[in-house]
Design a protein around this motif. Structure first.
Motif, mmCIF file in Angstrom:
data_model
loop_
_atom_site.group_PDB
_atom_site.id
_atom_site.type_symbol
_atom_site.label_atom_id
_atom_site.label_comp_id
_atom_site.label_asym_id
_atom_site.label_seq_id
_atom_site.Cartn_x
_atom_site.Cartn_y
_atom_site.Cartn_z
ATOM 1 N N UNK A 125 20.027 7.292 -31.194
ATOM 2 C CA UNK A 125 20.788 8.574 -31.479
ATOM 3 C C UNK A 125 21.805 8.733 -32.425
ATOM 4 N N UNK A 126 22.767 7.793 -32.372
ATOM 5 C CA UNK A 126 23.875 7.867 -33.386
ATOM 6 C C UNK A 126 24.919 9.139 -33.450
ATOM 7 N N UNK A 127 24.879 9.745 -32.750
ATOM 8 C CA UNK A 127 25.968 10.975 -32.322
ATOM 9 C C UNK A 127 27.224 10.461 -31.913
ATOM 10 N N UNK A 128 27.577 9.636 -31.015
ATOM 11 C CA UNK A 128 28.960 9.370 -30.709
ATOM 12 C C UNK A 128 29.218 7.797 -31.046
ATOM 13 N N UNK A 129 28.534 6.933 -31.399
ATOM 14 C CA UNK A 129 28.787 5.767 -31.939
ATOM 15 C C UNK A 129 28.037 5.637 -33.195
ATOM 16 N N UNK A 130 28.626 5.543 -34.311
ATOM 17 C CA UNK A 130 27.899 5.404 -35.719
ATOM 18 C C UNK A 130 27.818 3.917 -36.094
ATOM 19 N N UNK A 131 27.091 3.238 -35.244
ATOM 20 C CA UNK A 131 26.895 2.046 -35.467
ATOM 21 C C UNK A 131 25.439 1.919 -35.068
ATOM 22 N N UNK A 132 24.323 1.522 -35.760
ATOM 23 C CA UNK A 132 23.042 1.494 -35.254
ATOM 24 C C UNK A 132 22.778 0.617 -34.053
ATOM 25 N N UNK A 133 22.156 1.455 -33.122
ATOM 26 C CA UNK A 133 21.832 0.714 -31.930
ATOM 27 C C UNK A 133 20.485 1.502 -31.272
ATOM 28 N N UNK A 134 19.835 0.762 -30.606
ATOM 29 C CA UNK A 134 18.552 1.260 -30.125
ATOM 30 C C UNK A 134 18.596 1.080 -28.673
ATOM 31 N N UNK A 135 18.400 2.201 -27.785
ATOM 32 C CA UNK A 135 18.163 2.264 -26.439
ATOM 33 C C UNK A 135 16.832 2.106 -26.022
ATOM 34 N N UNK A 136 16.361 0.894 -25.160
ATOM 35 C CA UNK A 136 15.127 0.623 -24.701
ATOM 36 C C UNK A 136 15.305 0.830 -23.309
ATOM 37 N N UNK A 137 14.683 1.760 -22.676
ATOM 38 C CA UNK A 137 14.927 1.971 -21.168
ATOM 39 C C UNK A 137 13.237 2.015 -20.341
ATOM 40 N N UNK A 138 13.393 0.953 -19.431
ATOM 41 C CA UNK A 138 12.108 0.756 -18.659
ATOM 42 C C UNK A 138 11.863 2.038 -17.670
ATOM 43 N N UNK A 139 10.462 2.236 -18.068
ATOM 44 C CA UNK A 139 10.184 3.328 -16.535
ATOM 45 C C UNK A 139 9.298 2.338 -15.796
ATOM 46 N N UNK A 140 9.398 2.385 -14.523
ATOM 47 C CA UNK A 140 8.918 1.455 -13.458
ATOM 48 C C UNK A 140 7.775 2.194 -12.509
ATOM 49 N N UNK A 141 6.849 1.679 -12.059
ATOM 50 C CA UNK A 141 5.768 2.154 -11.396
ATOM 51 C C UNK A 141 6.416 2.920 -10.288
ATOM 52 N N UNK A 142 5.560 4.110 -10.073
ATOM 53 C CA UNK A 142 5.978 4.997 -9.109
ATOM 54 C C UNK A 142 7.186 5.970 -9.299
ATOM 55 N N UNK A 143 7.412 6.099 -10.615
ATOM 56 C CA UNK A 143 8.452 6.883 -10.907
ATOM 57 C C UNK A 143 7.793 8.390 -10.991
ATOM 58 N N UNK A 144 8.266 9.167 -10.121
ATOM 59 C CA UNK A 144 7.757 10.632 -10.390
ATOM 60 C C UNK A 144 7.741 11.260 -11.649
ATOM 61 N N UNK A 145 6.696 11.893 -12.118
ATOM 62 C CA UNK A 145 6.494 12.463 -13.264
ATOM 63 C C UNK A 145 7.713 13.356 -13.899
ATOM 64 N N UNK A 146 8.414 14.020 -12.767
ATOM 65 C CA UNK A 146 9.601 14.834 -13.200
ATOM 66 C C UNK A 146 10.759 14.094 -13.575
ATOM 67 N N UNK A 147 10.727 12.511 -13.435
ATOM 68 C CA UNK A 147 11.760 11.710 -13.959
ATOM 69 C C UNK A 147 11.215 11.002 -15.022
ATOM 70 N N UNK A 148 10.157 11.170 -15.668
ATOM 71 C CA UNK A 148 9.762 10.505 -16.886
ATOM 72 C C UNK A 148 10.701 11.100 -17.822
ATOM 73 N N UNK A 149 11.095 10.186 -18.708
ATOM 74 C CA UNK A 149 11.960 10.585 -19.879
ATOM 75 C C UNK A 149 13.179 9.353 -20.064
ATOM 76 N N UNK A 150 13.587 9.439 -21.287
ATOM 77 C CA UNK A 150 14.681 7.966 -21.435
ATOM 78 C C UNK A 150 15.834 8.347 -20.682
ATOM 79 N N UNK A 151 16.264 9.594 -20.418
ATOM 80 C CA UNK A 151 17.496 9.904 -19.557
ATOM 81 C C UNK A 151 17.279 10.250 -18.276
ATOM 82 N N UNK A 152 15.940 11.056 -18.055
ATOM 83 C CA UNK A 152 15.494 11.480 -16.671
ATOM 84 C C UNK A 152 15.329 10.407 -15.568
ATOM 85 N N UNK A 153 15.097 9.183 -16.080
ATOM 86 C CA UNK A 153 14.816 8.053 -15.055
ATOM 87 C C UNK A 153 16.288 7.827 -14.324
ATOM 88 N N UNK A 154 17.471 8.038 -14.964
ATOM 89 C CA UNK A 154 18.605 7.914 -14.202
ATOM 90 C C UNK A 154 18.787 8.882 -13.017
#
Length: 147
Positions: A91-120
């Motif tokens: 993103x780089x919106x709030x912290x101007x130092x390059x970093x990458x978010x890797x977020x696992x999606x686990x089995x049985x996660x309902x489709x409505x919660x698929x997405x990097x922030x939706x899993x939360x």
């Protein structure tokens, strides 16, 4: 850079949950720290060690290291933690130092919660305290060392 969260984390002036999952001269990999609140287990940060704001600011050597560890950590999340998918976000919106978010999606996660922030938002999302984060970090570190 005294006002940079990521630079302060790398210098040790800021303590975060977990341990270094991987580190070399170009990149640092660790679990996200949710400041004492439960963490989504498997939300990993890949930080460029040098203070640079964007993907386009990397040197060729940094880009090789960044891309390789992004792939290796994604594989570790899938093999060690049984993630069925790994989201990658810069993103780089709030912290101007390059970093990458890797977020696992686990089995049985309902489709409505698929997405990097939706899993939360999933009520059954794998959340954990500092000890659970530390255990996950050790598993990923061990996987990377052995594969």
């Amino acid at each position: 850079m005294n006002d940079c969260f990521i630079c302060n984390k790398h210098s040790g002036t800021l303590k975060t949950d977990g341990i270094a999952i991987y580190e070399n001269e170009y990149v640092y990999v660790g679990h996200i720290d949710n400041k004492g609140k439960p963490n989504y287990l498997g939300h990993i940060m890949v930080d460029l060690k040098r203070h640079a704001a964007t993907l386009g600011d990397m040197t060729a050597e940094e880009a090789k290291a960044f891309g390789l560890i992004m792939s290796r950590v994604s594989q570790a999340l899938m093999k060690s933690e049984q993630a069925e998918h790994v989201y990658a976000v810069v993103l780089g919106n709030s912290v101007p130092h390059l970093h990458l978010h890797l977020m696992a999606r686990y089995p049985n996660t309902p489709k409505e919660f698929w997405g990097p922030w939706e899993v939360y938002d999933w009520d059954d999302a794998p959340m954990g305290d500092s000890n659970a984060v530390l255990e996950l970090c050790f598993r990923l570190k061990k996987y990377l060392e052995n594969n």
